[in-house]
Design a protein around this motif. Structure first.
Motif, mmCIF file in Angstrom:
data_model
loop_
_atom_site.group_PDB
_atom_site.id
_atom_site.type_symbol
_atom_site.label_atom_id
_atom_site.label_comp_id
_atom_site.label_asym_id
_atom_site.label_seq_id
_atom_site.Cartn_x
_atom_site.Cartn_y
_atom_site.Cartn_z
ATOM 1 N N ASP A 15 0.716 -1.293 0.037
ATOM 2 C CA ASP A 15 -0.009 0.020 -0.034
ATOM 3 C C ASP A 15 1.016 1.317 -0.074
ATOM 4 O O ASP A 15 0.691 2.286 -0.766
ATOM 5 C CB ASP A 15 -0.917 0.014 1.214
ATOM 6 N N ALA A 16 1.916 1.139 0.756
ATOM 7 C CA ALA A 16 2.791 2.537 0.896
ATOM 8 C C ALA A 16 3.713 2.663 -0.536
ATOM 9 O O ALA A 16 3.695 3.677 -0.887
ATOM 10 C CB ALA A 16 3.731 2.081 1.988
ATOM 11 N N PHE A 17 3.817 1.502 -1.141
ATOM 12 C CA PHE A 17 4.600 1.777 -2.334
ATOM 13 C C PHE A 17 3.712 2.238 -3.574
ATOM 14 O O PHE A 17 4.015 3.081 -4.268
ATOM 15 C CB PHE A 17 5.032 0.173 -2.775
ATOM 16 N N ALA A 18 2.232 1.920 -3.467
ATOM 17 C CA ALA A 18 1.397 2.221 -4.457
ATOM 18 C C ALA A 18 0.923 3.738 -4.354
ATOM 19 O O ALA A 18 1.035 4.414 -5.018
ATOM 20 C CB ALA A 18 -0.014 1.348 -4.252
ATOM 21 N N GLU A 19 1.093 3.994 -2.915
ATOM 22 C CA GLU A 19 0.648 5.561 -2.637
ATOM 23 C C GLU A 19 1.888 6.448 -3.225
ATOM 24 O O GLU A 19 1.824 7.473 -3.622
ATOM 25 C CB GLU A 19 0.499 5.604 -1.231
ATOM 26 N N LEU A 21 3.875 5.733 -5.492
ATOM 27 C CA LEU A 21 3.883 5.852 -6.866
ATOM 28 C C LEU A 21 2.666 6.829 -7.460
ATOM 29 O O LEU A 21 2.952 7.420 -8.347
ATOM 30 C CB LEU A 21 3.698 4.410 -7.709
ATOM 31 N N ARG A 22 1.504 6.819 -7.054
ATOM 32 C CA ARG A 22 0.463 7.802 -7.088
ATOM 33 C C ARG A 22 0.900 9.126 -6.835
ATOM 34 O O ARG A 22 0.857 9.930 -7.888
ATOM 35 C CB ARG A 22 -0.588 7.258 -6.503
ATOM 36 N N GLU A 23 1.911 9.548 -5.799
ATOM 37 C CA GLU A 23 2.202 10.758 -5.652
ATOM 38 C C GLU A 23 3.269 11.061 -6.673
ATOM 39 O O GLU A 23 3.156 12.315 -6.725
ATOM 40 C CB GLU A 23 2.892 10.663 -4.084
ATOM 41 N N LEU A 24 4.179 10.229 -6.956
ATOM 42 C CA LEU A 24 5.088 10.627 -8.015
ATOM 43 C C LEU A 24 4.410 10.930 -9.344
ATOM 44 O O LEU A 24 5.187 11.826 -10.239
ATOM 45 C CB LEU A 24 5.946 9.555 -8.420
ATOM 46 N N GLU A 25 3.304 10.519 -9.684
ATOM 47 C CA GLU A 25 2.725 10.693 -11.151
ATOM 48 C C GLU A 25 1.946 12.095 -11.173
ATOM 49 O O GLU A 25 1.365 12.685 -12.216
ATOM 50 C CB GLU A 25 1.647 9.467 -11.242
ATOM 51 N N LYS A 26 1.680 12.624 -10.022
ATOM 52 C CA LYS A 26 1.160 13.860 -9.823
ATOM 53 C C LYS A 26 1.884 15.079 -10.479
ATOM 54 O O LYS A 26 3.083 15.028 -10.268
ATOM 55 C CB LYS A 26 0.506 14.350 -8.455
ATOM 56 N N PRO A 27 1.381 15.871 -11.176
ATOM 57 C CA PRO A 27 2.274 16.888 -11.996
ATOM 58 C C PRO A 27 2.930 17.944 -10.879
ATOM 59 O O PRO A 27 3.890 18.109 -11.023
ATOM 60 C CB PRO A 27 1.235 17.823 -12.601
ATOM 61 N N ASN A 28 2.475 18.449 -9.754
ATOM 62 C CA ASN A 28 3.120 19.103 -8.698
ATOM 63 C C ASN A 28 3.426 18.332 -7.513
ATOM 64 O O ASN A 28 3.105 18.588 -6.374
ATOM 65 C CB ASN A 28 1.981 20.345 -8.482
ATOM 66 N N SER A 29 3.873 17.094 -7.629
ATOM 67 C CA SER A 29 4.411 16.180 -6.694
ATOM 68 C C SER A 29 5.398 16.959 -5.752
ATOM 69 O O SER A 29 5.993 17.877 -6.018
ATOM 70 C CB SER A 29 5.087 15.190 -7.209
ATOM 71 N N ARG A 30 5.105 16.706 -4.471
ATOM 72 C CA ARG A 30 5.690 17.329 -3.278
ATOM 73 C C ARG A 30 7.212 16.711 -3.270
ATOM 74 O O ARG A 30 8.137 17.348 -2.421
ATOM 75 C CB ARG A 30 5.218 17.250 -2.171
ATOM 76 N N PHE A 31 7.389 15.549 -3.914
ATOM 77 C CA PHE A 31 8.725 14.750 -3.825
ATOM 78 C C PHE A 31 9.760 15.560 -4.701
ATOM 79 O O PHE A 31 9.300 15.739 -5.872
ATOM 80 C CB PHE A 31 8.426 13.495 -4.031
ATOM 81 N N ASN A 32 10.899 15.621 -4.458
ATOM 82 C CA ASN A 32 11.977 16.168 -5.404
ATOM 83 C C ASN A 32 13.040 15.010 -5.194
ATOM 84 O O ASN A 32 13.998 15.025 -4.353
ATOM 85 C CB ASN A 32 12.503 17.511 -4.522
#
Length: 89
Positions: A15-19, A21-32
Motif C-alpha cells: 500500500d505504501a509503495f502504491a501510494e 507511485l501515485r504521488e510521483l505521478e502527480k504533476p505538482n508532486s511534493r517529492f523532489n
C-alpha cells in the motif's frame, strides 16, 4: 512472526509503495527526487567492456612477448601461419 503478521506487513508495504507511485505521478508532486546522470546505454557499456578486454589482451600479449623474447614480426608471422593452416579464423 506468523504468516498472518507477514501478510499484514507485506500489504502495508504494498500500500505504501502504491501510494508513493501515485504521488510521483502527480504533476505538482511534493517529492523532489534527484534523477542523477542518465543511465548508460547497453551499447555504450558493451563498447567500454570491449575496450577494456582489448586493453587487457594487449597487455597480456606484450608481457608474453617479452617473457619469451618474441618480436612483433615473429608473432605476426606465427599468426599468419596458424591462420593459413586453419587453426584460427
Amino acid at each position: 512472526m506468523d504468516e498472518r503478521e507477514k501478510l499484514r506487513k507485506f500489504r502495508e508495504l504494498d500500500d505504501a509503495f502504491a501510494e508513493a507511485l501515485r504521488e510521483l505521478e502527480k504533476p505538482n508532486s511534493r517529492f523532489n527526487i534527484p534523477t542523477g546522470p542518465p543511465v548508460r546505454s547497453l551499447e555504450e557499456r558493451e563498447a567500454n567492456d570491449e575496450q577494456v578486454r582489448q586493453h587487457v589482451f594487449e597487455q597480456r600479449l606484450k608481457a608474453l612477448m617479452n617473457e619469451h623474447a618474441q618480436s612483433k614480426e615473429s608473432v605476426a608471422m606465427l599468426l599468419r601461419t596458424m591462420q593459413s593452416l586453419g587453426h584460427i579464423a
